[in-house]
Motif scaffolding. Structure first.
Motif, PDB file in Angstrom:
ATOM      1  N   HIS A   1      26.481 -30.598  33.829  1.00  0.00           N
ATOM      2  CA  HIS A   1      25.356 -29.845  33.279  1.00  0.00           C
ATOM      3  C   HIS A   1      25.689 -28.374  33.053  1.00  0.00           C
TER       4      HIS A   1
ATOM      5  N   SER B   1      26.168 -29.216  29.208  1.00  0.00           N
ATOM      6  CA  SER B   1      25.438 -30.324  28.600  1.00  0.00           C
ATOM      7  C   SER B   1      24.370 -29.851  27.618  1.00  0.00           C
TER       8      SER B   1
ATOM      9  N   ASN C   1      25.632 -26.296  25.463  1.00  0.00           N
ATOM     10  CA  ASN C   1      27.039 -25.902  25.440  1.00  0.00           C
ATOM     11  C   ASN C   1      27.154 -24.577  24.692  1.00  0.00           C
TER      12      ASN C   1
END
Length: 935
Positions: free
Chosen positions: A139, A142, A148
């Motif tokens: 995460h 993610s 990102n």
């Protein structure tokens, strides 16, 4: 450190999605710290992600950042570090000279740029790559969570040091003698003298330790600094901190000053419990995936994290588990100040391999191992950093995992370590070097939470139907009879097993544990809850940052296309109230379990990704949905929870009610001779009451207070009552809703034309203007959805897909009832707008007909709320005009429902309604349409 130059501000900038390389003249500017998306740089993203929020300026590739800096003469000869608090994969140039690359996702990027910054103007260039990761990043990268992103967040500065300075300062508290062991490195000199002082901060009382001096020599050194016998301890109840100051002197001149926060505490695993400074504590945790919709990245200021963690603490939370991620330093400092126990996790969700594995990736494995050491070096001085996990739902080499734990514990014994969160799933193990276990079961049927996905069946007790408050997990954790428990997963086949892996399914090796797994360390229940709530479309306008709720817009459009958009708010409220009641039972079952050391909710707040999992009583912004107040939530989630244990919620008049009342007490202050007061009330009318005296000596006690016994009052009609419990003079209270029914409830069907299907006779009666009730045989219906009481688990689209890929039954996917509770149908079965316990067995013996395409006027009196993917119009009980007659359809197994007092009461109310003058449906259906619906 003697000085810093702040690098925040405007930088020259250019996106390089094709990775063409540095252009001498960058074509744009950007404000840093920040991200390219937050600054709305690049091509606007036209996509609309159904399973997550959509980054309006999503970008992957290289981003170039450049600026000049003027170095004054007095700093020109210093040692210099370039500090970038949080970023992705960076490469740094100064005046065109490349100085290296760093790729940590969890810790600051620190470049030694000594010798490259003489007096005068220099150009610093940083390339940030958000594609070339050594690991997927969990995460931390993610799209489902903080996205990102590309950019640099947090502190950006040049740090200047004299020739001799301190590095890697680590503090190890010792509560036995109220001292701290300091370990550090001396750089640039072989010896020196340290002046050490400490003064309390964040405390109601002040304390200052005596200043002491220590000669130090060698590249590494350590010493013990006493804080004094009256030094203040750090805990969740009293988060006392010290500001520790180290002054390094060379020839009586100060060459370096290091300041840090220190908390004097000892967080231990003792048997099956966690203790803080010798007092038992119980982890009331939540999951965190770094979801911040207004920015798309985690905040880096203490003030922002104080608000976030403070909101969680107001709901009784004392623990945070960071799912495959690690927050910035500000989060740890805020947790230090609030007294919250933090558990960062390596950014990994997959298989830990060694050379015996076919797809072994040693580069990735070494990166992850080193990432853990970087996290410890950067953050483990914080007293709140008490636990660490190797990742989420890992598989692979148990030997490699245990060896990693062994290495971390040898390097830093301050945190407690676990192999990971819910590793090995159906075939769990406890490893030699882990300090606590975090999972959901000890074998297929030894469950330690109340809800599961269908692909992870069997389901939990919250889903399958608690008839009272008796459930706990003690026998699942430490079975009374090991012979009665499955020790080997029955679903393994040839050494492999299918598991949920992220948002997909995966086949992995399944090495069954030898013998029965009985834990000898604290047990934490993993990702409990996951009760879905229908979207609140009013939330869409809150997404004013780079992340847009286009998923919400899609769900809203689907509902509009079905002609059900007028019910959206009622869907949200009704499903939400049922979810709250489910969370109450889930949490109380945890508190009732003496062998459980804590839980980690998923979640107090919504999770914006993985199919869009709206499982929180707070939205993704940590704002309340208006379903329950923090004060009321704390009645079943705090450091003192009253528990009444009774077998059922529904009673007949004069029936005996029995409940044992217990207190899970986790406060350090004794409660000597406290008075429990209890009262049963119907609205404001007292029906029964009593009191009892008990004592508790301190934190960690499980107190049996008393047994409540009385006969329920006689009632002439169905009556909702509330059992109130309160400890006088404290904030400790609890309430439970109970229902009382009159004796000898008659289901009088006389005068009602009742059919199991739409026969010719029924059609003729309708044509003649008669009243007809159809209660079809459930197995004969095709156009229906199965009845289930609990709201859907996590997110229907995600787990429907996983179940299909694993060739397992798909979830029912519904979200409780929407009840037209003011309708005369409920004259003798008074109800709320949402599902309550009197409806549980009724619903479990029902189905709901799919009424898609029928007129808006056909509004079921009992409607089942469907999920946002299907949005079926689902009728369990509905009425309509057919020709000249009146028809009521109730899709209920009357025989099964009639075996319960609540079922009989409902049928009594329904047949009375059909005979009454109130039965005059407004909606019209053609006979042919009725035949189609009941086919």
């Amino acid at each position: 450190m003697i000085a810093t130059i702040n690098l925040e501000g405007i930088w020259e900038f250019q996106l390089d999605g094709e990775k063409q390389g540095f252009q001498k003249s960058l074509n744009d500017t950007i404000a840093l710290p920040g991200t390219t998306s937050y600054a709305r740089k690049g091509k606007r993203n036209q996509a609309a992600h159904e399973g997550s929020l959509t980054d309006e300026y999503e970008f992957e590739g290289w981003a170039w950042f450049s600026r000049t800096v003027d170095i004054p003469e007095e700093l020109a000869s210093s040692n210099v570090m370039l500090y970038l608090e949080r970023t992705r994969v960076t490469t740094v140039w100064i005046d065109g000279v490349e100085l290296g690359t760093q790729n940590t996702l969890c810790a600051p990027h620190l470049y030694n740029v000594t010798g490259h910054l003489a007096k005068g103007v220099h150009t610093i260039t940083v390339r940030v790559d958000n594609t070339n990761y050594p690991t997927k990043g969990g995460h931390m990268t993610s799209r489902d969570t903080q996205t990102n992103w590309n950019g640099i967040t947090g502190r950006m500065e040049l740090q200047f040091y004299r020739a001799a300075y301190l590095d890697e300062v680590r503090t190890f508290p010792n509560i036995a003698d109220r001292s701290v062991t300091v370990k550090a490195k001396l750089i640039g000199a072989s010896e020196g003298v340290l002046s050490v002082s400490a003064a309390s901060v964040n405390s109601t009382s002040q304390h200052e330790a005596a200043m002491r001096t220590y000669p130090v020599s060698g590249s590494e050194f350590e010493f013990i600094y006493p804080l004094g016998e009256d030094a203040l301890l750090w805990s969740e109840w009293a988060p006392n901190l010290y500001k520790l100051k180290l002054e390094l002197k060379q020839a009586d001149a100060v060459t370096d000053v290091h300041e840090s926060l220190l908390g004097l505490r000892q967080f231990k695993a003792e048997g099956g419990d966690f203790t803080i400074n010798g007092a038992k504590t119980f982890l009331r945790g939540k999951h965190d995936g770094l979801i911040f919709p207004l920015t798309g990245f985690a905040p880096t200021t203490v003030e922002e994290w104080l608000e976030v963690l403070g909101t969680a603490k107001s709901f009784g939370i004392n623990h945070y588990r960071f799912h495959t991620c690690c927050p910035p330093e500000a989060a740890f400092e805020a947790a230090d100040r609030l007294g919250i126990y933090m558990e960062p996790e390596l950014p990994f969700w997959g298989t830990v391999t060694d050379e015996t594995y076919e797809n072994h990736n040693e580069t990735e494995q070494q990166y992850l191992i080193q990432e853990g050491y970087r996290m410890l070096q950067a953050f483990a001085n914080h007293p709140s950093f008490v636990m660490m996990s190797l990742g989420n739902e890992l598989w692979g080499s148990k030997e490699r995992i245990d060896n990693i734990l062994k290495g971390y514990k040898a390097y830093d014994h301050r945190p407690l370590y676990t192999q990971g969160s819910n590793n090995f799933q159906f075939v769990p193990v406890i490893l030699e070097h882990e300090d606590f276990y975090c999972g959901v079961r000890f074998s297929r049927d030894r469950l330690i939470r109340g809800s599961y996905a269908m692909c992870d069946a069997p389901l939990g007790h919250v889903q399958t139907g608690p008839q009272g408050t008796m459930k706990d997990y003690d026998d699942a954790i430490i079975p009374q009879s090991l012979d009665s428990v499955d020790s080997v997963n029955k679903e393994t086949d040839g050494g492999t097993i299918q598991i949920q892996y992220g948002t997909e399914a995966k086949t992995v090796k399944a090495d069954a544990a030898e013998g029965e797994l009985v834990p000898h360390i604290p047990v934490v229940s993993h990702e409990i809850g996951q009760f879905q709530i229908y979207p609140d479309f009013n939330e869409i306008t809150k997404y004013t940052g780079p992340l847009k709720a286009r998923n919400f817009e899609m769900f809203k459009q689907r509902l509009e296309e079905k002609g059900l958009d007028h019910l959206a708010e009622k869907y949200h409220i009704s499903s939400g109230h049922l979810a709250v009641e489910s969370y109450k039972e889930e949490l109380e079952a945890a508190f009732r379990s003496k062998h459980l050391a804590g839980f980690q909710l998923l979640d107090l707040q919504d999770f914006s990704g993985q199919g869009t999992a709206l499982v929180g009583v707070l939205d993704a912004f940590m704002d309340s949905k208006g379903l329950i107040s923090a004060e009321e939530w704390r009645t079943f989630c705090s450091d003192a929870v009253l528990l009444a244990r009774f077998p059922k919620y529904n009673y007949l008049s004069d029936e005996r009610f029995e409940a044992s009342v217990q207190l899970r007490y986790l406060r350090p202050v004794p409660l000597s001779g406290f008075k429990l007061q209890w009262e049963l009330k119907a609205e404001d009318l007292p029906l029964a009451s009593g009191e009892a005296i008990a004592s508790v000596s301190g934190s960690g006690e499980f107190v049996d207070i008393c047994q409540i016994e009385f006969s329920m009052p006689s009632v002439s009609s169905m009556t909702k009552t509330t059992l109130h419990l309160r400890i006088a003079g404290t904030d400790i209270r609890k309430s439970y809703e109970l229902w009382i029914y009159p004796n000898h409830i008659e289901v009088d069907k006389s005068g009602v034309s009742l059919f199991e299907e739409l026969t010719d006779e029924a059609a003729a009666l309708l044509e003649q203007g008669e009243r007809v009730v159809i209660m079809p045989k459930l197995k004969q219906l095709q156009n229906t959805i199965e009845g289930t009481y609990c709201v859907d688990f996590w997110c229907y689209p995600m787990f429907r897909s996983i179940s299909e890929s694993m060739n397992k039954p798909v979830p029912v996917g519904t979200m409780g009832l929407l009840i037209d509770h003011e309708h005369p149908l409920f004259k003798y079965f008074p109800s709320e707008m949402h599902s309550t316990e009197p409806w549980r067995q009724i619903v479990e013996n029902s189905r709901s007909i799919i009424l898609d395409g029928t007129d808006k006027e056909l509004q079921p009196m009992v409607q089942t709320i469907d999920n946002f993917e299907r949005n079926h119009k689902l009728g369990m009980v509905f009425e309509c005009r057919v020709g000249n007659g009146s028809l009521l359809v109730c899709v209920l197994d009357a025989e099964q429902a009639g075996e319960t007092v609540e079922g009989r009461q409902f049928l009594h109310s329904m047949f009375h309604y059909v005979r009454s003058d109130d039965f005059h449906p407004q909606a019209n259906l053609e006979l042919s349409k009725v035949r189609e619906l009941l086919a």
